[in-house]
Design a protein around this motif. Sequence first.
Motif, PDB file in Angstrom:
ATOM      1  N   MET A 195     -15.002   1.687 -59.845  1.00 27.03           N
ATOM      2  CA  MET A 195     -15.776   3.349 -59.823  1.00 27.03           C
ATOM      3  C   MET A 195     -16.312   3.306 -61.248  1.00 27.03           C
ATOM      4  O   MET A 195     -16.095   2.152 -62.144  1.00 27.03           O
ATOM      5  CB  MET A 195     -14.629   3.624 -60.550  1.00 27.03           C
ATOM      6  N   THR A 240       5.927  27.531 -74.239  1.00 25.24           N
ATOM      7  CA  THR A 240       7.084  28.846 -73.361  1.00 25.24           C
ATOM      8  C   THR A 240       8.259  27.854 -73.539  1.00 25.24           C
ATOM      9  O   THR A 240       9.236  29.186 -73.516  1.00 25.24           O
ATOM     10  CB  THR A 240       6.392  27.847 -71.964  1.00 25.24           C
ATOM     11  N   ARG A 245     -15.194   9.981 -68.092  1.00 23.27           N
ATOM     12  CA  ARG A 245     -15.077  11.206 -67.404  1.00 23.27           C
ATOM     13  C   ARG A 245     -13.932  11.499 -67.328  1.00 23.27           C
ATOM     14  O   ARG A 245     -13.078  12.635 -66.840  1.00 23.27           O
ATOM     15  CB  ARG A 245     -16.310  11.530 -66.508  1.00 23.27           C
ATOM     16  N   LEU A 246     -13.677  11.432 -66.193  1.00 22.80           N
ATOM     17  CA  LEU A 246     -12.082  11.216 -65.806  1.00 22.80           C
ATOM     18  C   LEU A 246     -10.384  11.250 -66.321  1.00 22.80           C
ATOM     19  O   LEU A 246      -9.869  12.119 -66.690  1.00 22.80           O
ATOM     20  CB  LEU A 246     -11.494  10.279 -64.289  1.00 22.80           C
ATOM     21  N   LEU A 276      -7.236  16.509 -71.407  1.00 24.79           N
ATOM     22  CA  LEU A 276      -7.883  18.495 -71.665  1.00 24.79           C
ATOM     23  C   LEU A 276      -5.899  18.692 -70.318  1.00 24.79           C
ATOM     24  O   LEU A 276      -5.591  19.583 -71.320  1.00 24.79           O
ATOM     25  CB  LEU A 276      -9.292  18.698 -70.312  1.00 24.79           C
ATOM     26  N   VAL A 277      -6.118  18.081 -69.649  1.00 26.63           N
ATOM     27  CA  VAL A 277      -5.106  19.447 -68.374  1.00 26.63           C
ATOM     28  C   VAL A 277      -3.840  18.489 -68.969  1.00 26.63           C
ATOM     29  O   VAL A 277      -2.696  19.373 -69.260  1.00 26.63           O
ATOM     30  CB  VAL A 277      -5.290  18.690 -67.033  1.00 26.63           C
ATOM     31  N   VAL A 312     -11.211  15.116 -68.296  1.00 26.60           N
ATOM     32  CA  VAL A 312     -10.273  15.917 -67.400  1.00 26.60           C
ATOM     33  C   VAL A 312      -8.678  15.472 -67.567  1.00 26.60           C
ATOM     34  O   VAL A 312      -8.202  16.468 -67.796  1.00 26.60           O
ATOM     35  CB  VAL A 312     -10.832  15.951 -66.228  1.00 26.60           C
ATOM     36  N   VAL A 368       0.667  24.974 -73.757  1.00 24.02           N
ATOM     37  CA  VAL A 368       2.146  25.548 -72.731  1.00 24.02           C
ATOM     38  C   VAL A 368       3.015  24.985 -72.449  1.00 24.02           C
ATOM     39  O   VAL A 368       3.888  26.655 -73.049  1.00 24.02           O
ATOM     40  CB  VAL A 368       0.969  25.657 -71.552  1.00 24.02           C
ATOM     41  N   ARG A 404     -18.379   7.606 -64.604  1.00 22.62           N
ATOM     42  CA  ARG A 404     -17.140   8.499 -64.067  1.00 22.62           C
ATOM     43  C   ARG A 404     -15.702   8.308 -64.516  1.00 22.62           C
ATOM     44  O   ARG A 404     -14.751   9.410 -64.523  1.00 22.62           O
ATOM     45  CB  ARG A 404     -17.442   7.815 -62.429  1.00 22.62           C
ATOM     46  N   LEU A 447      -3.030  20.064 -72.635  1.00 23.39           N
ATOM     47  CA  LEU A 447      -3.115  21.996 -72.427  1.00 23.39           C
ATOM     48  C   LEU A 447      -1.033  21.846 -71.573  1.00 23.39           C
ATOM     49  O   LEU A 447      -0.588  23.086 -71.905  1.00 23.39           O
ATOM     50  CB  LEU A 447      -3.850  22.265 -71.269  1.00 23.39           C
TER      51      LEU A 447
END
Lengths: 247, 159, 78
Positions: free
Chosen positions: B1, B27, B8-9, B15-16, B12, B23, B5, B19
Motif C-alpha cells: 500500500m 454511555t 490516512r488509513l 478517529l473511529v 481514520v 462514546v 494511503r 470516538l
Amino acid sequence: MWQFFHKLGSPKWFFGIATRFMPWLLAGGLLLLAAGLIWGLAFAPKDYLQGNSYRIIFIHVPSAFLAQSIYISMAVAAVVTLVWRMKLADVFVKAIAPVGLLFTFLALFTGAIWGKPTWGTWWVWDARLTAMLILLFLYGGVIALDRAINDEKSAARAVAVLVLVGVVNIPIIKYSVDWWNTLHQPATFKLTEKPTMPMEMWLPLLLSVLGLYLLFGWLACIRMKTEILVREQRTRWVRELVLAGRK
Amino acid sequence: MHPIRKKRLTIVLFLVAGLAIAVGLTTYALRQNINLFYDPSEIAAGNVPVDVRIRAGGMVEEGSVIRDPESLKVEFRVTDFSASVPMEYVGILPDLFAEGQGIVAMGRMDASGRFIADQVLAKHDEQYMPPEVADALERASKGQHKAADAQKAAESTAY
Amino acid sequence: MAFDSFSAFIAMEGHGPYVWACYAVFVVLLAGLMVWSVKRNQSVLGACQRRYETDAKTSGQTTRKAPATFTRVEISQD
C-alpha cells in the motif's frame, strides 16, 4: 485483487455492470418482497399474544435491517473515500443516503404504529428508539452537509467524516436492548442463532428481508448511475454512451 | 500500500477508535439515565427516590392481580424473580397485560414502598408463536408439573 | 390462509387499521422513491442528450462562421 479494486473505482466499468444487473435485482426484489409480504399478511399464523398486529414485523424488521446495513456500507465507502480518494465510493454515499433515510423513517413509523396496540404507547424514550432517531438525524445531516458544500471534493471529505463519526451509533442500536433496560424486546431475527419464531413465520420474514436487500441494490444502481451522469457528463465515454443509447 | 494511503488509513482508524471509546465511556457513565426503568431489586435495595416520577419494570407476578370490582383500580406485584414490588394503577390496561407478562409502569414510589402507577406499558419478548403451539406448550408444561406432582406424591406415599 | 373470510382479513380482529396503515405507508413510500429515482435518471439523461446535441450544432456553426468574424489579436508591441 488490487486490479479488481481499481476496476471497481472506474465509473465506466460500474455503469456497464449496473446496467446488466439491474433488471435481475428489480425482478428478484419485487418477487421476493411480494411473496414475503403476502405470505406474512395472509398465510402466516397469528401470534398467541399479539394476535394479528404482529404482522407489522414483516415490514418493520426488514426496514430496520436495511436502515443499519445501508449506514454500515456508507461507512465502508467513507473509509475508501478518505484513504483512497475513490470517486465511486463518494458517488455511492451520496446516492444511497436518501434510501437509508427512507428506511430509517419506515422503521420508526411502523414501530410507532405497532407500539400503540402492543405496548400501549406510540413512542417511549428508550435506548433503542432514541438511537434509531439519532440514525434518522445522521442520514438527514449527511444529505444536508452534502448539499451545503459546493465543491465536490471538499463535500466528499466532509460527508465521509460525518458518516464515520456517526458509525458508533450502529453498535449502540444493535446492542441497546442487551446493554440497558428497554421497552423494546431483543432481536427476533438473527442470522447467527436459531430463530425465536416457528418456520411459518420466519420464512416470510426472511423472504421480505432478502427482497428488500435486492430492491436496495436496484435503487443503489439507478441512483449511482444518475449521479455518475451528472458528474461525468463532460467525459467522452458518457457522451458516446448517451448518444449511442438515443438511437 | 502507498505510504500516504497507509497514513490516512491509520488516521481514520484512530478517529473511529477514539470516538468509540469516548462514546463508550459516556454511555457507561450515563447508564442509569439510559436505562428506561428500575428493576424491582433496585427498588427493594432502596436505590430509588421516593415521590419522584420514575419508571419501574418487571414481570407481573402470577396470582397477584386483584381487580377492584367497583372501579378500574388494579393491584398487582411486579417481580424480577429476586425481589418484588407492590403496584397500584387506576385506568385501562394494555391488551397484553397479564400475569407472567412483562410491563413497564410510570409513576411514583410512596412512603410505604408501594408504586403508584399512572401509566402502564406492556413489554413483550422476542418469542412469537401460533396460538396452537402456545396452548400445546402450556399443556405440556402443566403435564410435566402434573407428572412431577404425581411422582412427588408417589414418593411421599412410598415413605 | 390464516383468515376465514376476506372481511376478517381486512379487519384483522381489530388490528386492521394499524396493520394496513403500516403496509400502505411502506408500499407508497418505497414505490415513490423508486419512481422518483427512475424519473430523475431519465431527466438527467435527457438533459445530457440535449446538451450534446446543442453542443454539436453550435460547434458546427462556429467552425463555419469562424472565418467571417473579426477578432482582435493582441500582438506584443515590443
